[in-house]
Structure formats: C-alpha cells, structure tokens
Design a protein around this motif. Sequence first.
Motif, PDB file in Angstrom:
ATOM      1  N   LYS A   1     -22.372  22.752   8.282  1.00  0.00           N
ATOM      2  CA  LYS A   1     -22.520  21.635   9.116  1.00  0.00           C
ATOM      3  C   LYS A   1     -21.134  21.455   9.855  1.00  0.00           C
ATOM      4  O   LYS A   1     -21.401  20.750  10.883  1.00  0.00           O
ATOM      5  N   GLY A   2     -20.212  21.732   9.129  1.00  0.00           N
ATOM      6  CA  GLY A   2     -18.852  21.431   9.897  1.00  0.00           C
ATOM      7  C   GLY A   2     -17.983  20.685   8.708  1.00  0.00           C
ATOM      8  O   GLY A   2     -18.129  20.603   7.376  1.00  0.00           O
ATOM      9  N   SER A   3     -16.579  20.873   9.035  1.00  0.00           N
ATOM     10  CA  SER A   3     -15.435  20.616   7.971  1.00  0.00           C
ATOM     11  C   SER A   3     -15.218  19.163   7.814  1.00  0.00           C
ATOM     12  O   SER A   3     -15.137  18.369   9.067  1.00  0.00           O
ATOM     13  N   GLY A   4     -14.663  18.602   7.045  1.00  0.00           N
ATOM     14  CA  GLY A   4     -14.444  17.051   6.955  1.00  0.00           C
ATOM     15  C   GLY A   4     -15.559  16.272   6.910  1.00  0.00           C
ATOM     16  O   GLY A   4     -16.766  16.631   6.942  1.00  0.00           O
ATOM     17  N   GLY A   5     -15.431  14.868   6.926  1.00  0.00           N
ATOM     18  CA  GLY A   5     -16.572  14.092   6.925  1.00  0.00           C
ATOM     19  C   GLY A   5     -17.019  13.791   5.523  1.00  0.00           C
ATOM     20  O   GLY A   5     -16.785  14.244   4.599  1.00  0.00           O
ATOM     21  N   GLY A  55     -20.553  16.836  -0.982  1.00  0.00           N
ATOM     22  CA  GLY A  55     -21.135  18.047  -1.141  1.00  0.00           C
ATOM     23  C   GLY A  55     -22.506  18.136  -0.226  1.00  0.00           C
ATOM     24  O   GLY A  55     -23.425  19.032  -0.695  1.00  0.00           O
ATOM     25  N   GLN A  56     -22.924  17.510   0.733  1.00  0.00           N
ATOM     26  CA  GLN A  56     -23.929  17.557   1.522  1.00  0.00           C
ATOM     27  C   GLN A  56     -23.837  18.112   2.861  1.00  0.00           C
ATOM     28  O   GLN A  56     -24.505  17.900   3.873  1.00  0.00           O
ATOM     29  N   ASP A  57     -22.912  19.294   2.957  1.00  0.00           N
ATOM     30  CA  ASP A  57     -22.494  19.700   4.414  1.00  0.00           C
ATOM     31  C   ASP A  57     -23.200  21.098   4.705  1.00  0.00           C
ATOM     32  O   ASP A  57     -22.647  21.789   5.509  1.00  0.00           O
ATOM     33  N   LYS A  58     -24.374  21.420   3.972  1.00  0.00           N
ATOM     34  CA  LYS A  58     -24.922  22.593   4.184  1.00  0.00           C
ATOM     35  C   LYS A  58     -26.300  22.427   4.733  1.00  0.00           C
ATOM     36  O   LYS A  58     -27.022  21.163   4.690  1.00  0.00           O
ATOM     37  N   PRO A  59     -26.915  23.392   5.143  1.00  0.00           N
ATOM     38  CA  PRO A  59     -28.170  23.283   6.152  1.00  0.00           C
ATOM     39  C   PRO A  59     -29.402  23.207   5.038  1.00  0.00           C
ATOM     40  O   PRO A  59     -29.401  23.634   4.026  1.00  0.00           O
ATOM     41  N   ASP A  60     -30.522  22.230   5.403  1.00  0.00           N
ATOM     42  CA  ASP A  60     -31.674  22.475   4.796  1.00  0.00           C
ATOM     43  C   ASP A  60     -32.758  23.579   5.446  1.00  0.00           C
ATOM     44  O   ASP A  60     -33.128  23.182   6.483  1.00  0.00           O
ATOM     45  N   THR A  85     -44.954  29.267   7.960  1.00  0.00           N
ATOM     46  CA  THR A  85     -43.546  28.612   7.674  1.00  0.00           C
ATOM     47  C   THR A  85     -43.215  28.419   6.100  1.00  0.00           C
ATOM     48  O   THR A  85     -44.097  28.148   5.392  1.00  0.00           O
ATOM     49  N   THR A  86     -42.064  28.787   5.800  1.00  0.00           N
ATOM     50  CA  THR A  86     -41.594  28.886   4.596  1.00  0.00           C
ATOM     51  C   THR A  86     -41.277  27.437   3.932  1.00  0.00           C
ATOM     52  O   THR A  86     -41.148  26.496   4.842  1.00  0.00           O
ATOM     53  N   VAL A  87     -41.119  27.123   2.748  1.00  0.00           N
ATOM     54  CA  VAL A  87     -40.599  25.962   2.050  1.00  0.00           C
ATOM     55  C   VAL A  87     -39.251  25.724   2.588  1.00  0.00           C
ATOM     56  O   VAL A  87     -38.495  26.632   2.735  1.00  0.00           O
ATOM     57  N   VAL A  88     -38.649  24.259   2.568  1.00  0.00           N
ATOM     58  CA  VAL A  88     -37.292  24.091   3.014  1.00  0.00           C
ATOM     59  C   VAL A  88     -36.437  24.173   1.599  1.00  0.00           C
ATOM     60  O   VAL A  88     -36.868  23.662   0.573  1.00  0.00           O
ATOM     61  N   ALA A  89     -35.177  25.034   1.811  1.00  0.00           N
ATOM     62  CA  ALA A  89     -34.276  25.014   0.689  1.00  0.00           C
ATOM     63  C   ALA A  89     -33.181  24.215   1.183  1.00  0.00           C
ATOM     64  O   ALA A  89     -32.302  24.305   1.980  1.00  0.00           O
ATOM     65  N   LYS A  90     -33.105  23.009   0.045  1.00  0.00           N
ATOM     66  CA  LYS A  90     -32.172  21.777   0.426  1.00  0.00           C
ATOM     67  C   LYS A  90     -30.744  22.307   0.382  1.00  0.00           C
ATOM     68  O   LYS A  90     -30.562  23.013  -0.740  1.00  0.00           O
TER      69      LYS A  90
END
Length: 367
Positions: free
Chosen positions: A30-34, A40-45, A58-63
């Motif tokens: 989702k972007g660097s920093g912040g 460790g929550q900077d990745k897409p769901d 529609t698939t299930v969501v991978a968190k």
Amino acid sequence: WTADPQLIWQPQLTGILGVRLRTVSGLPKKGSGGVRSWVGQDKPDAYATIGIGGDERTTVVAKNTVQHTWEEWYEFPLEEVDGHVVEVNMYDRDKASSDEFLGYAAIDIKTFSQIKHLYNRGTAPAKQGQAAKQTRPSRGQTLTDTVRGQTLSVSQPIQTRPSKANTQTDTGRKQTLSVNQPIQTRLVEATLESVAGRKTKYAKITGKIGVELAWQPLVPTPGRDTARLFPGSTAAILSVFIYSANNLAKYAGASPTPIPVGHLPSAKATVTVANYTQTTGVSKDSQQAEFKQGFVFKLGKDWKTQTLQIRVDDTEKSVSSFGSKSWKLSELVGVDIKQEIVSLDTKIASQTITVSASIRFPGIPTN
C-alpha cells in the motif's frame, strides 16, 4: 421446417468448466512508511472475481498479504468449451470506501493462454488512477450465454496440469487444444494488467496468478464420484423450458371454475425445484399463453429426493391457479421430456402446458 424455440432461447449445456484461482503473488504494497508499515499492515486484503460472460464468482478475502493460495473450485455450466474467456479481476478490500483495483488477467479457454484486456491491445501499459469512473464488476450469477467459435469436442474431459501462458494477442496459433485427446490438463500462469479507468490507489500494478481449468462433460446417467475431475457441489443439472400454456379457461380446484365472461387471463408460470423457485414473464390477455423461457438448476447430492413442479396462475385474479404438473427427478434419468403437452389438472384435460425437461450429471462419457 420450424426450429425448436428451446434451441434458440436456451443454451444446451454440455459440461461444467471448473475454475480455481490457485495462486496470486507479487501484489503491490500500500506504500512505504507510515503507521501501517510500522505495524505490518501495509499489504492488501486481496480477493478476486472470476467470470465467464455474465456468470461471476467471488473468492474469499486474503487478509494483509501480497501472495495467497486458494483451494476453492468454481463451476461454470457451458454449452461449448470453445469461444469463452475466463476473466480474473483482483481487488483490495477497503472498508472505508469502494474496493481498490489490483489488476486484471484474461485466459482464452481454447488456447489456454493469456490475452490482453481490450483497452490494452496494441497500446502501451495504461496508467492507473487517471479516471475513477469504473468500479469492480457486478456480482450477478446468471448462466453465461455461449460465444460461438471453432467448435471443440465437449464430450472429452480436461484435467489440470502445469502449462505457462503466452501473452500474444493472436493466440490462435498457440497451444490449441486437441479435440481428439480425452484428457487435457492445464495450469495457466498469467500476469496482472493495469486497466485505464479502474479505481485504484496503487501507482503500479504488479503480480501474477495461477489458474487451474478442468472440463467435466455432462452425461445422461449419474456415475461414481471418482469420475469427477475437480471438487464441486453440483451433482446434477436440470434444464427446463416452458413453451406455452394452452386453453386457459378454468381455475383449478375441487370444482373447477370458469374464468369470468369477457376476462382474458394474464398467465405466469412458476417453476419450483428443491428450494429454488423461478418464474416466467407474464403473457398478457390471452388464453393461449406464450412463454418460451428456460431455466437451469444446479442441484446437490440429494437430487434424487427432489421434485420438479410447474404451476400456471392468472396474475390478475386472487383465486388464480390453472393447475400444476409435477415430476420426480429420478423419473427423468435417461428419459428426457421433449416438447410434451401435459395437462395442468386431471379434471380439465384440455388445459395444458408444453414443456421440455432433462437432467444431466457430471461424468465421463463411456463411448
């Protein structure tokens, strides 16, 4: 010679295409920093929609991940193998706003190869975020219409085996499926594309997916579960086509009642199987109701205990039933109903419906 309306208005299903989005990898963060990055929550769901024509799953969501493996298979009943494209759209689930686009990939089923999005053919890669007019596709789950092309054998099964996709726009010369092979296996790898106009906060679309495809023919009689080429919940497929209701002159009951003098009924047919109910359109102001409408029901392992019922009602009257007709599904195995005229009520023999119905099962042809 007059064509059977069922052949015109209802796809004649011959098999089930099984599709599994096996893997995704290399998705952008989702972007660097912040704060997100620190915790460790900077990745897409991440999740995907998988579609063929108007039929979509529609698939299930991978968190919180840039890579994931899914186990679920999705079933797409089709008239032909050839002429179809599997479209995969990846998204990042966003609770605060509409979901963010993570990429697109399309696979030509005939050649088991990736083809570019229409917007990207013959163009440079599209820039993201320029026009936020399109959102993710609708999640309708109607059966897809057939796109006709060169016909492949629909009586031969396809199983999954690794096979890398090419990215040529003209795929007709690449890995063409042989119609003579009883088993074809494919695991197709594809690169996620950006598509201009899709809403996204990601500056660059990255990632790859692996998609498994398997073709399971439909056969007239049920076979062993071991004949299944991929896991699925569909044990039987029932096709019903209602042509017309005829000579609608009396309301059914213990003592049939004639329709009021001067009244022309507006009839509607209701089709019920297990917990599923579908209705035709209304044929207005006629005792000879024309419907020409078909329905497909995907049924589970308890199909043997189920009954098909068709009821015809006058939508303009409170006491309105013209009668109904029922069949046990077990009675239809190997015995198709072909444009038959059957009475809606034994007390009113001339009051009828014209109907076709057949039941088919995932399996492997014996000849």
